[in-house]
Design a protein around this motif. Structure first.
Motif, PDB file in Angstrom:
ATOM      1  N   LEU A  78       0.883  -1.106   0.043  1.00  0.00           N
ATOM      2  CA  LEU A  78      -0.019  -0.054   0.207  1.00  0.00           C
ATOM      3  C   LEU A  78       0.883   1.058  -0.241  1.00  0.00           C
ATOM      4  O   LEU A  78       1.965   1.232   0.839  1.00  0.00           O
ATOM      5  CB  LEU A  78      -1.016  -0.198   1.213  1.00  0.00           C
ATOM      6  CG  LEU A  78      -1.869  -1.322   1.472  1.00  0.00           C
ATOM      7  CD1 LEU A  78      -2.536  -1.171   2.785  1.00  0.00           C
ATOM      8  CD2 LEU A  78      -2.779  -1.357   0.241  1.00  0.00           C
ATOM      9  N   HIS A  79       0.458   2.278  -0.690  1.00  0.00           N
ATOM     10  CA  HIS A  79       1.206   3.509  -0.907  1.00  0.00           C
ATOM     11  C   HIS A  79       0.366   4.526  -0.652  1.00  0.00           C
ATOM     12  O   HIS A  79      -0.511   5.002  -1.722  1.00  0.00           O
ATOM     13  CB  HIS A  79       1.971   3.345  -2.232  1.00  0.00           C
ATOM     14  CG  HIS A  79       2.743   2.265  -2.434  1.00  0.00           C
ATOM     15  ND1 HIS A  79       4.031   2.106  -1.935  1.00  0.00           N
ATOM     16  CD2 HIS A  79       2.373   0.980  -3.005  1.00  0.00           C
ATOM     17  CE1 HIS A  79       4.551   0.771  -2.535  1.00  0.00           C
ATOM     18  NE2 HIS A  79       3.676   0.371  -2.951  1.00  0.00           N
ATOM     19  N   PRO A  80       0.448   5.356   0.453  1.00  0.00           N
ATOM     20  CA  PRO A  80      -0.276   6.547   0.669  1.00  0.00           C
ATOM     21  C   PRO A  80       0.141   7.745  -0.019  1.00  0.00           C
ATOM     22  O   PRO A  80       1.158   7.619  -0.154  1.00  0.00           O
ATOM     23  CB  PRO A  80      -0.329   6.806   2.145  1.00  0.00           C
ATOM     24  CG  PRO A  80       1.014   6.061   2.416  1.00  0.00           C
ATOM     25  CD  PRO A  80       1.218   5.035   1.719  1.00  0.00           C
ATOM     26  N   ALA A  81      -0.909   8.564  -0.418  1.00  0.00           N
ATOM     27  CA  ALA A  81      -0.622   9.804  -1.169  1.00  0.00           C
ATOM     28  C   ALA A  81      -1.535  10.876  -0.517  1.00  0.00           C
ATOM     29  O   ALA A  81      -2.598  10.549   0.225  1.00  0.00           O
ATOM     30  CB  ALA A  81      -0.947   9.775  -2.690  1.00  0.00           C
ATOM     31  N   GLY A  82      -0.905  12.134  -0.524  1.00  0.00           N
ATOM     32  CA  GLY A  82      -1.886  13.202   0.215  1.00  0.00           C
ATOM     33  C   GLY A  82      -1.231  14.479   0.140  1.00  0.00           C
ATOM     34  O   GLY A  82      -0.154  14.849  -0.749  1.00  0.00           O
ATOM     35  N   ALA A  83      -1.949  15.549   0.730  1.00  0.00           N
ATOM     36  CA  ALA A  83      -1.526  16.777   0.896  1.00  0.00           C
ATOM     37  C   ALA A  83      -2.307  17.438   1.962  1.00  0.00           C
ATOM     38  O   ALA A  83      -3.239  17.005   2.248  1.00  0.00           O
ATOM     39  CB  ALA A  83      -2.064  17.562  -0.623  1.00  0.00           C
ATOM     40  N   PHE A  84      -1.643  18.457   2.678  1.00  0.00           N
ATOM     41  CA  PHE A  84      -2.226  19.071   3.609  1.00  0.00           C
ATOM     42  C   PHE A  84      -2.792  20.510   3.156  1.00  0.00           C
ATOM     43  O   PHE A  84      -1.937  21.098   2.241  1.00  0.00           O
ATOM     44  CB  PHE A  84      -0.935  19.576   4.653  1.00  0.00           C
ATOM     45  CG  PHE A  84      -0.816  18.311   5.474  1.00  0.00           C
ATOM     46  CD1 PHE A  84      -1.023  17.893   6.633  1.00  0.00           C
ATOM     47  CD2 PHE A  84       0.368  17.810   5.210  1.00  0.00           C
ATOM     48  CE1 PHE A  84      -0.891  17.141   7.357  1.00  0.00           C
ATOM     49  CE2 PHE A  84       0.689  16.604   5.903  1.00  0.00           C
ATOM     50  CZ  PHE A  84       0.185  16.257   7.144  1.00  0.00           C
ATOM     51  N   GLU A  85      -3.500  21.302   3.827  1.00  0.00           N
ATOM     52  CA  GLU A  85      -4.136  22.620   3.233  1.00  0.00           C
ATOM     53  C   GLU A  85      -3.398  23.300   4.769  1.00  0.00           C
ATOM     54  O   GLU A  85      -3.495  22.934   5.736  1.00  0.00           O
ATOM     55  CB  GLU A  85      -5.315  22.483   3.519  1.00  0.00           C
ATOM     56  CG  GLU A  85      -5.940  22.089   2.205  1.00  0.00           C
ATOM     57  CD  GLU A  85      -7.693  22.004   2.559  1.00  0.00           C
ATOM     58  OE1 GLU A  85      -8.199  22.596   3.414  1.00  0.00           O
ATOM     59  OE2 GLU A  85      -8.447  21.138   1.456  1.00  0.00           O
ATOM     60  N   LEU A  86      -3.033  24.610   4.288  1.00  0.00           N
ATOM     61  CA  LEU A  86      -2.460  25.659   5.397  1.00  0.00           C
ATOM     62  C   LEU A  86      -3.457  26.830   5.654  1.00  0.00           C
ATOM     63  O   LEU A  86      -3.511  27.597   4.587  1.00  0.00           O
ATOM     64  CB  LEU A  86      -1.131  26.093   5.030  1.00  0.00           C
ATOM     65  CG  LEU A  86      -0.309  26.844   5.853  1.00  0.00           C
ATOM     66  CD1 LEU A  86      -0.075  26.094   7.268  1.00  0.00           C
ATOM     67  CD2 LEU A  86       1.043  27.406   5.382  1.00  0.00           C
ATOM     68  N   GLU A  87      -4.099  26.882   6.835  1.00  0.00           N
ATOM     69  CA  GLU A  87      -4.866  27.995   7.245  1.00  0.00           C
ATOM     70  C   GLU A  87      -4.300  28.882   8.190  1.00  0.00           C
ATOM     71  O   GLU A  87      -3.617  28.135   8.954  1.00  0.00           O
ATOM     72  CB  GLU A  87      -6.202  27.428   7.705  1.00  0.00           C
ATOM     73  CG  GLU A  87      -7.161  26.867   6.703  1.00  0.00           C
ATOM     74  CD  GLU A  87      -8.426  26.450   7.380  1.00  0.00           C
ATOM     75  OE1 GLU A  87      -8.602  26.786   8.595  1.00  0.00           O
ATOM     76  OE2 GLU A  87      -9.407  26.248   6.652  1.00  0.00           O
ATOM     77  N   PHE A  88      -4.080  30.157   7.946  1.00  0.00           N
ATOM     78  CA  PHE A  88      -3.382  31.065   8.989  1.00  0.00           C
ATOM     79  C   PHE A  88      -3.897  32.301   8.957  1.00  0.00           C
ATOM     80  O   PHE A  88      -4.760  32.688   8.133  1.00  0.00           O
ATOM     81  CB  PHE A  88      -2.077  31.068   8.448  1.00  0.00           C
ATOM     82  CG  PHE A  88      -1.643  31.552   7.395  1.00  0.00           C
ATOM     83  CD1 PHE A  88      -1.445  32.837   6.840  1.00  0.00           C
ATOM     84  CD2 PHE A  88      -1.682  30.581   5.825  1.00  0.00           C
ATOM     85  CE1 PHE A  88      -1.183  33.222   5.458  1.00  0.00           C
ATOM     86  CE2 PHE A  88      -1.654  30.990   4.851  1.00  0.00           C
ATOM     87  CZ  PHE A  88      -1.283  32.444   4.615  1.00  0.00           C
ATOM     88  N   PHE A  89      -3.591  33.116   9.795  1.00  0.00           N
ATOM     89  CA  PHE A  89      -3.838  34.494  10.082  1.00  0.00           C
ATOM     90  C   PHE A  89      -2.737  35.636   9.556  1.00  0.00           C
ATOM     91  O   PHE A  89      -1.603  35.106  10.162  1.00  0.00           O
ATOM     92  CB  PHE A  89      -4.473  34.955  11.367  1.00  0.00           C
ATOM     93  CG  PHE A  89      -5.996  34.472  11.897  1.00  0.00           C
ATOM     94  CD1 PHE A  89      -6.814  35.386  11.572  1.00  0.00           C
ATOM     95  CD2 PHE A  89      -6.128  33.170  12.055  1.00  0.00           C
ATOM     96  CE1 PHE A  89      -8.168  35.045  11.727  1.00  0.00           C
ATOM     97  CE2 PHE A  89      -7.285  32.793  12.149  1.00  0.00           C
ATOM     98  CZ  PHE A  89      -8.404  33.788  12.118  1.00  0.00           C
ATOM     99  N   LEU A  90      -3.063  36.593   9.284  1.00  0.00           N
ATOM    100  CA  LEU A  90      -1.900  37.744   8.980  1.00  0.00           C
ATOM    101  C   LEU A  90      -2.407  38.630  10.063  1.00  0.00           C
ATOM    102  O   LEU A  90      -3.548  39.319   9.710  1.00  0.00           O
ATOM    103  CB  LEU A  90      -1.694  38.204   7.716  1.00  0.00           C
ATOM    104  CG  LEU A  90      -1.414  36.931   6.579  1.00  0.00           C
ATOM    105  CD1 LEU A  90      -1.396  37.658   5.056  1.00  0.00           C
ATOM    106  CD2 LEU A  90       0.192  36.516   6.992  1.00  0.00           C
ATOM    107  N   LEU A  91      -1.649  39.228  10.842  1.00  0.00           N
ATOM    108  CA  LEU A  91      -2.067  39.937  12.016  1.00  0.00           C
ATOM    109  C   LEU A  91      -1.182  40.989  11.931  1.00  0.00           C
ATOM    110  O   LEU A  91       0.100  41.296  11.541  1.00  0.00           O
ATOM    111  CB  LEU A  91      -1.921  39.248  13.307  1.00  0.00           C
ATOM    112  CG  LEU A  91      -2.726  37.749  13.632  1.00  0.00           C
ATOM    113  CD1 LEU A  91      -2.563  37.319  14.721  1.00  0.00           C
ATOM    114  CD2 LEU A  91      -4.594  38.392  13.252  1.00  0.00           C
TER     115      LEU A  91
END
Length: 460
Positions: free
Chosen positions: A140-153
């Motif tokens: 088995l070979h997992p694939a993926g991606a993260f999403e990056l949420e953030f604030f600019l303050l």
């Protein structure tokens, strides 16, 4: 004497990089700790080749630090071992230039090993690598991606925490501005530098949107066939956003919930599974008729979510993000094309079928998050766990059939007692992580916060 690098890095990589970049004078060497914080040094150009031939001695205690960089003795990584040196080695393929530094600098990710070359198993990167290897042994070979949420303050907090003014013209907005393209234009110079910096590091940063709070943004990352590379992308992109924001005079904030009345920031992880021929095992033959593989994967993630929540919500502030109708899940629910659930099957092309895991805050460590998710997925497949009925409609109204901790303290206790999490992270990483979180809890519990004075100073 030259030592063979246990990480697989080669001297040729360093020599080729130096030949192509005569302008670079120094390098950030970055080791990621249990909290996802980059620890390491800045070295000079002439020191780089030595990292590839002999590694770099660093104290074992660097992997046993709390959120503010103080020793956590309960990890067993400090005086129990005399705070001896381990050896950090370069992660192959991560030697890259940094954008906008003066004088020019580069960056290199590192991973920790014992002096004999064995993996130092309180290194979060090794926890993920262990799960990836176990899955590969199962075909088995997992694939993926993260999403990056953030604030600019605004860096000036004398008037409280507030969104940063646009770097283009200083214009301010305290409105949500979700999905406003014109609003994004005010931060265009900053995002242009972020994209340039990402490109230099071979990170495919893609869509940017104005998210569901004033000053909140989201960057998506290209889907990777290598989950380790997906986690590396997220670690490096956070560093890029923080560095470039600072250069533009604003603060990039990766707290899960920096402003009380607005939505928090998540780190959603999209994951799929391929066989040895690259076929997506989650993809159904007839759209909407889910494969047993994707159903069992969801079942495993659901069953293990409660005892794993400390990984997904590791700090006191993390737990402020979970609230009804906040776009953060409050139960281990699953559904299709539904953003009120914890495990979402997104709409889209069947060939790209995947699961979006939504509980993690942006303050979580992506290596530990991915390792835990993959372990849950593996358990679901091996035990053929039924995910239960799909949540349809408002997931916040659903009655959960599986418990999850109600707060940070419960999450720490559940994680400490979890045989699953101990196996998912490895015994050493599990001990290190839970000890650091328990010490952080004690630090917060002793803190006399402003709310104490507001409620009790004149009233009790």
């Amino acid at each position: 004497m030259t030592t063979v690098s246990p990480s697989g890095s080669t001297l040729a990589e360093a020599e080729d990089f130096l030949a192509r970049h005569p302008e670079i004078e120094s390098f950030d060497i970055v080791l990621t700790d249990a909290n996802g914080i980059g620890r390491g040094k800045i070295i000079r150009r002439h020191e780089l080749t030595g990292l590839y031939t002999s590694g770099r001695h660093l104290p074992i205690s660097i992997m046993g630090l709390d959120i503010v960089g103080e020793d956590v003795h309960e990890t067993g990584l400090i005086w129990d071992q005399g705070d001896g040196d381990m050896r950090a080695w370069p992660v192959p393929g991560t030697l890259k230039p940094l954008h906008g530094t003066n004088p020019p600098r580069g960056e290199l990710l590192m991973s920790m090993y014992h002096l004999d070359g064995a993996e130092m198993t309180s290194d979060p990167r090794h926890a993920l690598s262990r799960q990836v290897r176990a899955m590969a042994a199962e075909g088995l070979h997992p694939a993926g991606a993260f999403e990056l949420e953030f604030f600019l303050l605004d860096p000036d907090t004398s008037h409280g925490v507030r969104p940063a003014a646009a770097v283009l013209d200083g214009r301010r907005s305290d409105w949500t501005e979700v999905y406003s393209v014109d609003h994004l234009h005010g931060m265009e110079p900053l995002f242009s530098d972020i994209y340039r910096a990402a490109a230099l590091q071979d990170i495919r940063a893609e869509t940017v949107i104005s998210e569901y709070a004033p000053g909140q943004y989201e960057l998506t990352l290209h889907y990777r066939t290598d989950v380790m590379q997906a986690a590396d992308d997220l670690i490096r992109l956070k560093r890029i956003v923080r560095m470039q924001a600072r250069r533009h005079g604003v603060t990039a904030c990766f707290m899960a919930k920096p402003i009380e009345k607005y939505a928090g920031s998540g780190m959603h992880f999209h994951v799929s599974l391929a066989d040895g021929r690259g076929r997506n095992l989650f993809a159904e033959a007839v759209e909407g008729q889910w494969t047993d593989t994707i159903r069992h994967a969801i079942g495993g993630m659901r069953r293990t979510m409660g005892e794993s929540m400390l990984v997904f919500a590791p700090h006191a502030n993390s737990w402020r993000r979970f609230a009804n109708q906040s776009y953060a899940p409050v139960s281990p629910s699953w559904g299709v094309n539904n953003r009120s659930v914890a495990l979402r099957i997104p709409a889209g092309d069947v060939a790209a079928r995947r699961i979006e895991h939504r509980p993690s805050g942006v303050d979580a460590n992506p290596y530990l998050v991915a390792a835990t998710i993959l372990a849950g997925l593996r358990l679901g497949l091996s035990e053929q766990i039924d995910p239960g009925p799909e949540t349809v409609g408002n997931g916040y109204d659903a009655r959960p059939d599986l418990p999850i901790p109600g707060d940070w303290r419960e999450a720490i206790r559940a994680a400490k007692d979890s045989a699953f999490l101990k196996d998912a992270l490895g015994a050493d990483m599990h001990r290190t992580f839970t000890a650091i979180k328990a010490a952080e809890y004690e630090r917060v519990a002793r803190w006399i916060a402003d709310v104490d004075y507001a409620l009790y100073l004149h009233n009790v």
